[in-house]
Scaffold this motif. Structure first.
Motif, PDB file in Angstrom:
ATOM      1  N   LEU A 111       0.826  -1.197   0.000  1.00  0.00           N
ATOM      2  CA  LEU A 111       0.000   0.000   0.000  1.00  0.00           C
ATOM      3  C   LEU A 111       0.868   1.257   0.000  1.00  0.00           C
ATOM      4  CD1 LEU A 111      -2.656  -1.108   2.651  1.00  0.00           C
ATOM      5  CD2 LEU A 111      -2.744  -1.361   0.159  1.00  0.00           C
ATOM      6  N   PRO A 112       0.674   2.158  -0.967  1.00  0.00           N
ATOM      7  CA  PRO A 112       1.467   3.392  -1.001  1.00  0.00           C
ATOM      8  C   PRO A 112       1.033   4.363   0.092  1.00  0.00           C
ATOM      9  CG  PRO A 112      -0.216   3.444  -2.709  1.00  0.00           C
ATOM     10  CD  PRO A 112      -0.298   2.078  -2.082  1.00  0.00           C
ATOM     11  N   THR A 113       1.931   5.285   0.403  1.00  0.00           N
ATOM     12  CA  THR A 113       1.689   6.270   1.475  1.00  0.00           C
ATOM     13  C   THR A 113       1.187   5.546   2.716  1.00  0.00           C
ATOM     14  OG1 THR A 113       0.988   7.781  -0.294  1.00  0.00           O
ATOM     15  CG2 THR A 113       0.760   8.564   1.984  1.00  0.00           C
ATOM     16  N   CYS A 114       1.956   4.587   3.149  1.00  0.00           N
ATOM     17  CA  CYS A 114       1.544   3.728   4.262  1.00  0.00           C
ATOM     18  C   CYS A 114       2.768   3.319   5.067  1.00  0.00           C
ATOM     19  CB  CYS A 114       0.817   2.486   3.732  1.00  0.00           C
ATOM     20  SG  CYS A 114       0.123   1.436   5.022  1.00  0.00           S
ATOM     21  N   GLY A 115       2.819   3.768   6.329  1.00  0.00           N
ATOM     22  CA  GLY A 115       3.935   3.460   7.194  1.00  0.00           C
ATOM     23  C   GLY A 115       3.708   2.210   8.010  1.00  0.00           C
ATOM     24  N   HIS A 116       4.455   2.091   9.106  1.00  0.00           N
ATOM     25  CA  HIS A 116       4.361   0.885   9.920  1.00  0.00           C
ATOM     26  C   HIS A 116       2.978   0.741  10.539  1.00  0.00           C
ATOM     27  CE1 HIS A 116       5.730  -2.467  12.303  1.00  0.00           C
ATOM     28  NE2 HIS A 116       5.308  -1.874  13.411  1.00  0.00           N
ATOM     29  N   PHE A 117       2.427   1.842  11.046  1.00  0.00           N
ATOM     30  CA  PHE A 117       1.093   1.783  11.641  1.00  0.00           C
ATOM     31  C   PHE A 117       0.060   2.047  10.547  1.00  0.00           C
ATOM     32  CE2 PHE A 117       3.965   2.627  15.160  1.00  0.00           C
ATOM     33  CZ  PHE A 117       3.609   1.584  16.000  1.00  0.00           C
ATOM     34  N   CYS A 118      -0.106   1.007   9.738  1.00  0.00           N
ATOM     35  CA  CYS A 118      -0.932   1.070   8.537  1.00  0.00           C
ATOM     36  C   CYS A 118      -2.390   1.399   8.841  1.00  0.00           C
ATOM     37  CB  CYS A 118      -0.844  -0.256   7.792  1.00  0.00           C
ATOM     38  SG  CYS A 118      -1.153  -1.696   8.852  1.00  0.00           S
ATOM     39  N   GLN A 119      -2.851   1.062  10.032  1.00  0.00           N
ATOM     40  CA  GLN A 119      -4.243   1.315  10.400  1.00  0.00           C
ATOM     41  C   GLN A 119      -4.546   2.807  10.436  1.00  0.00           C
ATOM     42  OE1 GLN A 119      -1.967  -0.522  12.037  1.00  0.00           O
ATOM     43  NE2 GLN A 119      -2.890  -2.267  13.105  1.00  0.00           N
ATOM     44  N   GLU A 120      -3.529   3.630  10.648  1.00  0.00           N
ATOM     45  CA  GLU A 120      -3.704   5.072  10.605  1.00  0.00           C
ATOM     46  C   GLU A 120      -3.696   5.587   9.173  1.00  0.00           C
ATOM     47  OE1 GLU A 120      -4.545   7.131  12.764  1.00  0.00           O
ATOM     48  OE2 GLU A 120      -4.000   6.384  14.738  1.00  0.00           O
ATOM     49  N   ASP A 121      -2.851   5.006   8.335  1.00  0.00           N
ATOM     50  CA  ASP A 121      -2.652   5.527   6.986  1.00  0.00           C
ATOM     51  C   ASP A 121      -3.658   4.986   5.974  1.00  0.00           C
ATOM     52  OD1 ASP A 121      -0.400   7.052   7.711  1.00  0.00           O
ATOM     53  OD2 ASP A 121       0.923   5.325   7.477  1.00  0.00           O
ATOM     54  N   ARG A 122      -4.021   3.706   6.086  1.00  0.00           N
ATOM     55  CA  ARG A 122      -4.868   3.067   5.079  1.00  0.00           C
ATOM     56  C   ARG A 122      -5.992   2.231   5.715  1.00  0.00           C
ATOM     57  NH1 ARG A 122      -4.439   5.261   0.065  1.00  0.00           N
ATOM     58  NH2 ARG A 122      -2.250   5.759  -0.398  1.00  0.00           N
ATOM     59  N   PRO A 123      -6.777   2.827   6.612  1.00  0.00           N
ATOM     60  CA  PRO A 123      -7.805   2.032   7.288  1.00  0.00           C
ATOM     61  C   PRO A 123      -8.878   1.500   6.357  1.00  0.00           C
ATOM     62  CG  PRO A 123      -8.104   4.364   7.770  1.00  0.00           C
ATOM     63  CD  PRO A 123      -6.776   4.230   7.080  1.00  0.00           C
ATOM     64  N   ALA A 124      -9.293   2.293   5.372  1.00  0.00           N
ATOM     65  CA  ALA A 124     -10.357   1.847   4.468  1.00  0.00           C
ATOM     66  C   ALA A 124      -9.908   0.647   3.645  1.00  0.00           C
ATOM     67  CB  ALA A 124     -10.778   2.993   3.553  1.00  0.00           C
ATOM     68  N   GLU A 125      -8.689   0.697   3.118  1.00  0.00           N
ATOM     69  CA  GLU A 125      -8.177  -0.405   2.305  1.00  0.00           C
ATOM     70  C   GLU A 125      -7.991  -1.669   3.148  1.00  0.00           C
ATOM     71  OE1 GLU A 125      -7.099   2.664   2.363  1.00  0.00           O
ATOM     72  OE2 GLU A 125      -6.570   3.397   0.349  1.00  0.00           O
ATOM     73  N   LEU A 126      -7.515  -1.501   4.368  1.00  0.00           N
ATOM     74  CA  LEU A 126      -7.318  -2.654   5.240  1.00  0.00           C
ATOM     75  C   LEU A 126      -8.650  -3.289   5.619  1.00  0.00           C
ATOM     76  CD1 LEU A 126      -4.535  -1.245   7.581  1.00  0.00           C
ATOM     77  CD2 LEU A 126      -4.234  -2.810   5.653  1.00  0.00           C
ATOM     78  N   ALA A 127      -9.623  -2.466   5.988  1.00  0.00           N
ATOM     79  CA  ALA A 127     -10.940  -2.997   6.332  1.00  0.00           C
ATOM     80  C   ALA A 127     -11.556  -3.728   5.144  1.00  0.00           C
ATOM     81  CB  ALA A 127     -11.855  -1.870   6.801  1.00  0.00           C
ATOM     82  N   GLN A 128     -11.431  -3.137   3.953  1.00  0.00           N
ATOM     83  CA  GLN A 128     -11.989  -3.805   2.769  1.00  0.00           C
ATOM     84  C   GLN A 128     -11.272  -5.118   2.495  1.00  0.00           C
ATOM     85  OE1 GLN A 128     -14.798  -2.553   1.158  1.00  0.00           O
ATOM     86  NE2 GLN A 128     -14.760  -4.660   0.384  1.00  0.00           N
TER      87      GLN A 128
END
Length: 304
Positions: A274-291
């Motif tokens: 996932l681009p623009t996504c650091g170690h704490f991905c839940q902050e950066d890409r929550p919608a993509e992770l949930a999907q």
């Protein structure tokens, strides 16, 4: 050793965290008992999904993923590990071990939701969750893993070694600032304060200080044999297994590909960096992770 309890006043007015508190008491070992806090959102009759956090965060990390997961039809369960969040905190760094963390989390599971469940795990949530999957694969319906691994020794990366030394010895161990630096998007002052809330003083940070030194990344460390045994079940896990890793995480780079190659259920899955996504991905890409969790559960046949 003291068992520290969280001050409720420090958790007042958390941004985007309207969730009800839930508690259980567990056996910590050596005659000690403590309370674990957890979130339990959605219908109790819905298919469960576990959200396991890592170091040095807590269930606040999942506040952006929980609403879409509930809306999709999940029962969402997100515990605060012992030593983190609102859960009790032994103040002795030496009291924390990998095996104890596994035991504490398994006690929580047996008490709260023993039936088969989906899993999303990140960081130490994966060191615990993936080991649990490997040890009892039939109790998990599908897995989404991000920025994590199940290590069995070897040679640690320079980035991890620097982090381990920092956590051990730095006098400036401010949790909120650490989370902010390890995301690709900027955190607000209120969010940084929320990550600081569980850790008012140095004794309360014992669990957070301990975790990096417990990762079995070097030969001879405790946890290697247990993880090697768990890898047998994890590699043979044949239900859907998806990896979604952050492109901007310097610690776990490449480990998503390694997981995808070793685990049977990962074959043919739409793994992604996932681009623009650091170690704490839940902050950066929550919608993509949930999907990703929703799609993986649907592929597993546990979510309509």
């Amino acid at each position: 050793m003291r068992i520290l309890t969280a001050d409720p006043a420090r958790f007042a007015d958390l941004p985007d965290y309207p969730f009800a508190e839930n508690w259980i008491e567990i056996d910590l070992g050596e005659g000690h008992r403590g309370r674990m806090h957890y979130l339990d959102e959605g219908s109790k009759d819905a298919p469960p999904v576990f959200l396991f956090h890592g170091e040095p965060s807590w269930s606040f990390l999942y506040r952006k993923m929980i609403p879409p997961l509930v809306e999709a039809g999940f029962r969402v369960l997100a515990p605060d590990l012992v030593g983190f969040g609102k859960s009790d905190k032994p103040d002795d760094i030496a009291f924390y071990t990998y095996d104890r963390h596994v035991s504490w989390l398994k006690q929580w599971r047996e008490a709260v939701c023993p039936e088969p469940a989906a899993l999303f795990c990140q960081d130490w949530g994966g060191l615990l969750g993936l080991r649990m999957v490997g040890e009892e694969p039939d109790r998990f319906t599908c897995v989404v893993a991000s920025n994590t691994f199940l290590p069995t020794g070897g040679t640690p990366s320079p980035a991890f070694m620097a982090w381990r030394e920092f956590a051990k010895s730095s006098p400036d161990f401010r949790i909120g600032a650490l989370i902010d630096r390890a995301t690709a998007t900027e955190r607000s002052e209120a969010e940084i304060a929320a990550y600081d809330a569980p850790f008012p003083d140095e004794p309360s940070k014992a669990g957070a200080r301990a975790f990096p030194a417990l990762v079995p990344v070097e030969d001879g460390m405790d946890g290697i044999e247990q993880n090697q045994r768990a890898w047998v079940g994890l590699a043979g896990f044949d239900k859907p297994f998806l990896t979604l890793f952050g492109a901007d995480d310097p610690v776990t780079g490449g480990l998503g590909e390694t997981l995808a190659k070793r685990i049977k259920g990962a074959e043919g899955m739409p793994h992604a960096i996932l681009p623009t996504c650091g170690h704490f991905c839940q902050e950066d890409r929550p919608a993509e992770l949930a999907q990703g969790v929703i799609d993986t559960a649907r592929k597993a046949g546990v979510l309509g």
